[in-house]
Design an enzyme around this catalytic site. Structure first.
Site, PDB file in Angstrom:
ATOM      1  N   GLU A  31       0.244   7.868   2.142  1.00 32.76           N
ATOM      2  CA  GLU A  31       0.538   7.586   3.551  1.00 32.76           C
ATOM      3  C   GLU A  31       1.490   8.612   4.157  1.00 32.76           C
ATOM      4  O   GLU A  31       1.386   8.921   5.351  1.00 32.76           O
ATOM      5  CB  GLU A  31       1.124   6.174   3.699  1.00 32.76           C
ATOM      6  N   LYS A  79      -2.663  -9.582   9.733  1.00 27.00           N
ATOM      7  CA  LYS A  79      -4.066  -9.559   9.340  1.00 27.00           C
ATOM      8  C   LYS A  79      -4.906 -10.571  10.110  1.00 27.00           C
ATOM      9  O   LYS A  79      -6.038 -10.272  10.519  1.00 27.00           O
ATOM     10  CB  LYS A  79      -4.191  -9.811   7.837  1.00 27.00           C
ATOM     11  N   MET A 120      17.041  26.946  -1.085  1.00 26.91           N
ATOM     12  CA  MET A 120      18.201  26.845  -0.201  1.00 26.91           C
ATOM     13  C   MET A 120      19.349  26.106  -0.877  1.00 26.91           C
ATOM     14  O   MET A 120      20.525  26.447  -0.667  1.00 26.91           O
ATOM     15  CB  MET A 120      17.818  26.146   1.101  1.00 26.91           C
TER      16      MET A 120
END
Length: 576
Positions: A67, A179, A488
């Site tokens: 996701e 739902k 970094m």
């Protein structure tokens, strides 16, 4: 929660009965009405009714492999097109996996409509399977959010959601759908305008504020334009260029604003801030009139606030009034859209200030202190890698990055001459952003070359999205800038932590070529500078997707740099 069919001004004009649709079918109709071309998502139990309605509905769905990948792809799509990116996830872990992308979109002002499934209304609050309060979780990181209680609310809620996401200061809006709501039947009424009396973004600036800007412009001696992503969101690149040219004012960009003003323009000074150019930071420090169009004065740009534009009259043009004066005291606030503000400034009569000496000084600094590196032996310098990518794409590609050193090198050494060709994570600094965002950008612009420049660390966070690249045969060129470290982090440990490299060196890595092979993606590795130009050219010219692992100098640092707590005039690592 408002129900659109209860608007008396609208229902009185109805001549036909509205269609009765299930909540799931309403969602499909909403996407059609909003002219949504593609949805990114991942199905699960709570969104099965929605996915059943999407089946063969004609709207393209891209199945991400996580996701987080789905929402970053939606961000890439939104960044390139300016239209809302749409993402669907199920309840519980599906919804929580969107959180990083929601926060990223919120900070970078990207229009996203996120649709999450939820457990049935009857069990909300009972710790049901895969139940999570995504409304509570997402409230601080969304522009607005909703939980629908009945299908009759769905059309009005989505009408508002798309409007809020893509107007004013753009941002993510989340709609949570239980739902059982997806199965309820109600009238579908969608064409009425959203009724949001408390949400009225001010688009057109006040004319008196514009006059104050023009008056100050006539009096100044050292003006500079600071152009942020607000210029791009407003579609104001042309107006910005005309305004700069009319008054001869040099232009500095923020990281996210790159491309809003052509990098090859003689008035362009480069990017400002922590890893910006000496010319840009000199201008920001010495200016007596700072004209900020659509930048939010974040700390990576300003450095030490007491030393940021210390002698300047500050003009801040922003569509979000909350940003004006938040970090930097503002003398002339201008609330409105950057394009509208620039159009008003261009339409007005005003004298151009005599600033030739100021302009010549800054252009001389630019000429004397370009971004630089030292080529040493056969090792590949990452800066030269970016230069070769720019050369072989003629600076026409959409460049997408992850976050870290490679991101800064791309910002420094790739000249962005067009708007909406630069896709990166700015405010949140999200590692793992690059690959999925490149997917969204490529789907948005299928005929334009997309180059994903990623670090070896960030790439491993979302590399499962290679499956999407392979499945859809997206011609994305993935360039791994492999320095064997969290680059970094390692740089800061070197400079500020006495070279104590705590958990920043990646001594073990996967075989990226075999990984690409597993996904059916052609790949190659280069480690010798002598082969760089030829390999990069052939790699970018090849059809279809590809992965290039480039082994670069492992201890190379990003310069110039402003150390934390220092001002723009205290840069280190400027070209000798």
């Amino acid at each position: 929660m408002r129900v659109m069919s209860e608007n008396p001004d609208y229902t009185s004009t109805q001549t036909t009965q509205p269609r009765m649709l299930s909540g799931a079918d309403m969602l499909v109709e909403v996407l059609r009405k909003e002219q949504v071309e593609v949805v990114f998502g991942y199905p699960g139990g709570a969104v099965l009714p929605l996915y059943d309605a999407l089946y063969e509905c004609g709207i393209r769905h891209v199945l991400a492999r996580h996701e987080q990948g789905a929402i970053h792809a939606a961000e890439g799509y939104a960044r390139v097109t300016g239209k809302p990116g749409v993402v669907i996830a199920t309840s519980g872990p599906g919804a929580t996996n969107l959180v990083t992308g929601l926060a990223d979109a919120m900070l970078d002002s990207l229009p996203i409509v996120a649709i999450t499934g939820q457990v049935a209304k009857s069990v909300i609050g009972s710790d049901a399977f895969q139940e999570t309060s995504i409304i509570g979780i997402s409230t601080p990181i969304t522009k607005h959010n909703y939980q629908i209680q009945h299908a009759s609310e769905l059309p009005g809620v989505f009408k508002e959601a798309f409007h809020i996401a893509n107007t004013g200061r753009k941002g993510p809006v989340l709609v949570d759908i239980p739902k059982d709501v997806a199965g309820e039947v109600a009238p579908f009424i969608y064409d009425a305008p959203p009724q949001l009396p408390g949400y009225q973004p001010n688009v057109v600036p006040h004319v008196m504020q514009i006059k104050k800007v023009l008056n100050q412009l006539e009096l100044c001696h050292r003006p500079v334009i600071l152009a942020g992503a607000g210029v791009l969101h407003a579609g104001a690149s042309r107006e910005l260029r005309l305004f700069a040219e009319r008054f001869g004012i040099p232009v500095v960009h923020t990281l996210l604003g790159l491309g809003g003003f052509p990098a090859d323009h003689p008035l362009f000074l480069g990017m400002g801030g922590m890893h910006g150019s000496a010319a840009a930071n000199t201008a920001l420090y010495e200016t007596d009139l700072l004209l900020n169009f659509g930048a939010r004065f974040d700390d990576r740009l300003t450095g030490k606030l007491a030393d940021f534009a210390p002698t300047a009259t500050v003009v801040h043009v922003d569509i979000d009034p909350a940003e004006i004066g938040k970090n930097v005291p503002t003398n002339i606030p201008v609330v409105g859209d950057a394009r509208e503000a620039l159009s008003l400034l261009l339409a007005a009569e005003a004298k151009s200030p005599e600033i030739s000496h100021w302009r010549e000084k800054l252009l001389e600094v630019k000429a004397q202190t370009p971004f630089w590196y030292v080529q040493e032996g056969s090792v590949i310098k990452p800066q030269r890698l970016i230069e070769q990518i720019a050369r072989h794409t003629n600076s026409e590609a959409i460049v997408v990055t992850d976050v870290g050193q490679h991101q800064m090198w791309a910002a420094q050494f790739y000249p962005f001459v067009h708007a909406n060709r630069w896709v990166t994570s700015g405010g949140l600094g999200t590692m793992g952003f690059g690959l999925p965002a490149a997917i969204g950008a490529q789907i948005a612009e299928p005929n334009r070359q997309v180059v994903a420049v990623v670090g070896d660390a960030g790439f491993q966070m979302t590399l499962e999205e290679l499956a999407v690249v392979a499945e859809l045969n997206l011609p994305i060129k993935i360039v791994i800038v492999n320095n064997g470290a969290l680059g970094m982090v390692r740089q800061w440990q070197e400079l500020f932590y006495e070279e104590r490299y705590s958990s920043s060196l990646m001594n073990w890595q996967p075989d990226y070529l075999k990984l690409a092979e597993a996904y059916g993606i052609p790949s190659l590795q280069i480690r010798d500078d002598g082969a760089l130009a030829e390999c990069v050219g052939a790699f970018l010219a090849a059809p279809g997707p590809g992965l290039l692992e480039c082994l670069v100098a492992p201890m190379e640092n990003v310069y110039p740099m402003i150390a934390p707590g220092h001002g723009l005039h205290q840069m280190v690592g400027v070209k000798p």
